[in-house]
Design a protein around this motif. Structure first.
Motif, PDB file in Angstrom:
ATOM      1  N   ARG A  28       0.842  -1.191   0.000  1.00  0.00           N
ATOM      2  CA  ARG A  28       0.000   0.000   0.000  1.00  0.00           C
ATOM      3  C   ARG A  28       0.886   1.252   0.000  1.00  0.00           C
ATOM      4  NH1 ARG A  28      -5.241   0.452   0.977  1.00  0.00           N
ATOM      5  NH2 ARG A  28      -5.294  -1.704   1.761  1.00  0.00           N
ATOM      6  N   LEU A  29       0.648   2.112  -0.963  1.00  0.00           N
ATOM      7  CA  LEU A  29       1.442   3.331  -1.107  1.00  0.00           C
ATOM      8  C   LEU A  29       0.556   4.562  -0.925  1.00  0.00           C
ATOM      9  CD1 LEU A  29       3.501   2.410  -4.308  1.00  0.00           C
ATOM     10  CD2 LEU A  29       4.270   2.252  -1.939  1.00  0.00           C
ATOM     11  N   GLU A  30       1.159   5.615  -0.373  1.00  0.00           N
ATOM     12  CA  GLU A  30       0.463   6.899  -0.336  1.00  0.00           C
ATOM     13  C   GLU A  30       0.316   7.434  -1.756  1.00  0.00           C
ATOM     14  OE1 GLU A  30      -0.802   8.227   2.365  1.00  0.00           O
ATOM     15  OE2 GLU A  30      -0.005   6.673   3.692  1.00  0.00           O
ATOM     16  N   ALA A  31      -0.592   8.395  -1.903  1.00  0.00           N
ATOM     17  CA  ALA A  31      -0.879   8.918  -3.244  1.00  0.00           C
ATOM     18  C   ALA A  31       0.371   9.497  -3.900  1.00  0.00           C
ATOM     19  CB  ALA A  31      -1.981   9.978  -3.168  1.00  0.00           C
ATOM     20  N   ASP A  32       1.162  10.260  -3.155  1.00  0.00           N
ATOM     21  CA  ASP A  32       2.367  10.853  -3.740  1.00  0.00           C
ATOM     22  C   ASP A  32       3.413   9.791  -4.059  1.00  0.00           C
ATOM     23  OD1 ASP A  32       1.165  13.279  -3.531  1.00  0.00           O
ATOM     24  OD2 ASP A  32       2.412  14.044  -1.904  1.00  0.00           O
ATOM     25  N   GLN A  33       3.519   8.769  -3.206  1.00  0.00           N
ATOM     26  CA  GLN A  33       4.455   7.682  -3.475  1.00  0.00           C
ATOM     27  C   GLN A  33       4.052   6.900  -4.721  1.00  0.00           C
ATOM     28  OE1 GLN A  33       4.043   5.634   0.264  1.00  0.00           O
ATOM     29  NE2 GLN A  33       5.809   6.655   1.196  1.00  0.00           N
ATOM     30  N   ALA A  34       2.763   6.602  -4.845  1.00  0.00           N
ATOM     31  CA  ALA A  34       2.272   5.894  -6.029  1.00  0.00           C
ATOM     32  C   ALA A  34       2.471   6.731  -7.280  1.00  0.00           C
ATOM     33  CB  ALA A  34       0.794   5.543  -5.852  1.00  0.00           C
ATOM     34  N   SER A  35       2.285   8.042  -7.160  1.00  0.00           N
ATOM     35  CA  SER A  35       2.478   8.940  -8.303  1.00  0.00           C
ATOM     36  C   SER A  35       3.927   8.913  -8.766  1.00  0.00           C
ATOM     37  CB  SER A  35       2.075  10.363  -7.927  1.00  0.00           C
ATOM     38  OG  SER A  35       0.714  10.427  -7.568  1.00  0.00           O
ATOM     39  N   LEU A  36       4.856   8.999  -7.812  1.00  0.00           N
ATOM     40  CA  LEU A  36       6.272   8.970  -8.164  1.00  0.00           C
ATOM     41  C   LEU A  36       6.641   7.654  -8.831  1.00  0.00           C
ATOM     42  CD1 LEU A  36       9.109  10.165  -8.108  1.00  0.00           C
ATOM     43  CD2 LEU A  36       9.363   9.301  -5.769  1.00  0.00           C
ATOM     44  N   LEU A  37       6.179   6.545  -8.280  1.00  0.00           N
ATOM     45  CA  LEU A  37       6.489   5.239  -8.857  1.00  0.00           C
ATOM     46  C   LEU A  37       5.919   5.119 -10.265  1.00  0.00           C
ATOM     47  CD1 LEU A  37       7.636   2.395  -8.661  1.00  0.00           C
ATOM     48  CD2 LEU A  37       5.538   1.696  -7.478  1.00  0.00           C
ATOM     49  N   ALA A  38       4.678   5.562 -10.448  1.00  0.00           N
ATOM     50  CA  ALA A  38       4.057   5.482 -11.771  1.00  0.00           C
ATOM     51  C   ALA A  38       4.801   6.335 -12.792  1.00  0.00           C
ATOM     52  CB  ALA A  38       2.589   5.915 -11.691  1.00  0.00           C
ATOM     53  N   LEU A  39       5.225   7.528 -12.391  1.00  0.00           N
ATOM     54  CA  LEU A  39       5.968   8.405 -13.304  1.00  0.00           C
ATOM     55  C   LEU A  39       7.311   7.788 -13.678  1.00  0.00           C
ATOM     56  CD1 LEU A  39       5.186  11.845 -11.613  1.00  0.00           C
ATOM     57  CD2 LEU A  39       4.412  11.124 -13.874  1.00  0.00           C
ATOM     58  N   VAL A  40       7.996   7.194 -12.698  1.00  0.00           N
ATOM     59  CA  VAL A  40       9.295   6.565 -12.974  1.00  0.00           C
ATOM     60  C   VAL A  40       9.118   5.387 -13.914  1.00  0.00           C
ATOM     61  CG1 VAL A  40      11.174   5.227 -11.946  1.00  0.00           C
ATOM     62  CG2 VAL A  40      10.405   7.337 -10.851  1.00  0.00           C
ATOM     63  N   VAL A  41       8.133   4.547 -13.643  1.00  0.00           N
ATOM     64  CA  VAL A  41       7.880   3.376 -14.488  1.00  0.00           C
ATOM     65  C   VAL A  41       7.557   3.816 -15.919  1.00  0.00           C
ATOM     66  CG1 VAL A  41       6.243   1.495 -14.905  1.00  0.00           C
ATOM     67  CG2 VAL A  41       7.176   1.854 -12.616  1.00  0.00           C
ATOM     68  N   ASN A  42       6.775   4.876 -16.042  1.00  0.00           N
ATOM     69  CA  ASN A  42       6.376   5.348 -17.366  1.00  0.00           C
ATOM     70  C   ASN A  42       7.546   5.942 -18.138  1.00  0.00           C
ATOM     71  OD1 ASN A  42       5.147   7.800 -19.140  1.00  0.00           O
ATOM     72  ND2 ASN A  42       3.705   6.092 -19.058  1.00  0.00           N
ATOM     73  N   VAL A  43       8.263   6.883 -17.524  1.00  0.00           N
ATOM     74  CA  VAL A  43       9.343   7.548 -18.252  1.00  0.00           C
ATOM     75  C   VAL A  43      10.517   6.602 -18.478  1.00  0.00           C
ATOM     76  CG1 VAL A  43      10.669   8.499 -16.300  1.00  0.00           C
ATOM     77  CG2 VAL A  43      10.555   9.764 -18.441  1.00  0.00           C
ATOM     78  N   GLY A  44      10.701   5.615 -17.584  1.00  0.00           N
ATOM     79  CA  GLY A  44      11.777   4.654 -17.768  1.00  0.00           C
ATOM     80  C   GLY A  44      11.629   3.870 -19.047  1.00  0.00           C
ATOM     81  N   ALA A  45      10.392   3.446 -19.367  1.00  0.00           N
ATOM     82  CA  ALA A  45      10.159   2.658 -20.582  1.00  0.00           C
ATOM     83  C   ALA A  45      10.481   3.461 -21.835  1.00  0.00           C
ATOM     84  CB  ALA A  45       8.707   2.179 -20.613  1.00  0.00           C
ATOM     85  N   TYR A  46      10.029   4.711 -21.877  1.00  0.00           N
ATOM     86  CA  TYR A  46      10.327   5.551 -23.038  1.00  0.00           C
ATOM     87  C   TYR A  46      11.805   5.907 -23.089  1.00  0.00           C
ATOM     88  CZ  TYR A  46       5.320   6.127 -23.847  1.00  0.00           C
ATOM     89  OH  TYR A  46       3.990   5.900 -24.114  1.00  0.00           O
ATOM     90  N   GLY A  47      12.388   6.170 -21.916  1.00  0.00           N
ATOM     91  CA  GLY A  47      13.796   6.540 -21.874  1.00  0.00           C
ATOM     92  C   GLY A  47      14.718   5.427 -22.319  1.00  0.00           C
ATOM     93  N   ILE A  48      14.365   4.175 -22.020  1.00  0.00           N
ATOM     94  CA  ILE A  48      15.201   3.044 -22.455  1.00  0.00           C
ATOM     95  C   ILE A  48      15.339   3.036 -23.967  1.00  0.00           C
ATOM     96  CG2 ILE A  48      15.253   0.524 -22.684  1.00  0.00           C
ATOM     97  CD1 ILE A  48      14.099   0.364 -19.853  1.00  0.00           C
ATOM     98  N   GLU A  49      14.246   3.203 -24.667  1.00  0.00           N
ATOM     99  CA  GLU A  49      14.297   3.174 -26.123  1.00  0.00           C
ATOM    100  C   GLU A  49      15.052   4.375 -26.693  1.00  0.00           C
ATOM    101  OE1 GLU A  49      12.685   0.657 -28.674  1.00  0.00           O
ATOM    102  OE2 GLU A  49      13.858   0.064 -26.926  1.00  0.00           O
ATOM    103  N   ILE A  50      14.884   5.532 -26.066  1.00  0.00           N
ATOM    104  CA  ILE A  50      15.595   6.726 -26.538  1.00  0.00           C
ATOM    105  C   ILE A  50      17.098   6.550 -26.343  1.00  0.00           C
ATOM    106  CG2 ILE A  50      15.970   9.184 -26.115  1.00  0.00           C
ATOM    107  CD1 ILE A  50      12.993   9.364 -25.352  1.00  0.00           C
TER     108      ILE A  50
END
Length: 223
Positions: free
Chosen positions: A86-108
């Protein structure tokens, strides 16, 4: 048109907007920094790692790039508690942003790494450089120079995507705006001011990225 514009209600809640603005900057900057590490490590593994690891990274990239960010956010915030995380809203937001940008960043970054001629790597080996030195000095820096505009554009999109985190009541700028709008019913005024703030944030980040490029990535002027 009988609507009377009234911005005083918005500016009376300026402390809430400022707190949301600071939270947005923090979320974005932290996600950019952590996401860049994820992207570099993922790109390195994808270009030189064992096949099973490359398959996992490919699956991660395809999953993230072909699903909406909002769904990814919901899976992390509402789905992970089902398995005891269970994550707080800000913690979940940070994790989701990292997971999202990481996927695009890997390809770049992968594209940047693969643009480096193999002869340069062989030259580094011939000079007795260690693998980490070769990657840091011969591969990574020229690769970042090549893909820097694309990478920074993705980071700006990341900052703008942080507004979606208001859907789970994260305490960022759009979340603060939603609270003010619900209390004052001044939708146009609230979101007009928030639009201007997001524009200012984009300009600020572009300025920071331009300074980083000049300070660390730009090729020296020929004499």
């Amino acid at each position: 048109m009988n609507y009377v514009f009234e911005f005083s209600a918005v500016f009376e809640a300026w402390d809430e907007l400022l707190a949301g603005l600071i939270r947005t900057v923090w979320l974005s900057a932290a996600a950019m920094a952590i996401g860049l590490v994820v992207a570099v490590l993922g790109a390195l593994a994808k270009t030189g790692g064992p096949k099973p690891l490359r398959w996992v990274i490919d699956a991660y990239i395809e999953l993230i790039r072909n699903t909406p960010f909002l769904i990814q956010l919901f899976v992390i915030f509402f789905g992970l508690p089902a398995i005891g995380l269970r994550l707080e809203a800000d913690q979940a937001s940070l994790l989701a942003l990292v997971v999202n940008v990481g996927a695009y960043g890997i390809e770049i970054i992968r594209a940047g790494i693969e643009s480096i001629h193999h002869g340069q790597i062989e030259a580094g080996r011939a000079l007795g450089m260690r693998p980490l030195q070769i990657f840091r000095l011969i591969v990574l820096k020229p690769a970042l120079q090549a893909i820097y505009p694309s990478l920074t554009s993705q980071f700006i999109l990341l900052m703008l995507n942080s507004s979606v985190c208001s859907a789970i009541a994260a305490s960022e700028l759009t979340g603060a705006a939603n609270d003010i709008q619900a209390r004052t019913f001044r939708s146009f005024e609230v979101y007009f001011v928030v639009t201007a703030l997001y524009l200012a944030l984009s300009v600020m980040f572009w300025g920071i990225f331009a300074w980083i490029e000049r300070a660390f990535l730009r090729q020296p002027e020929p004499r």
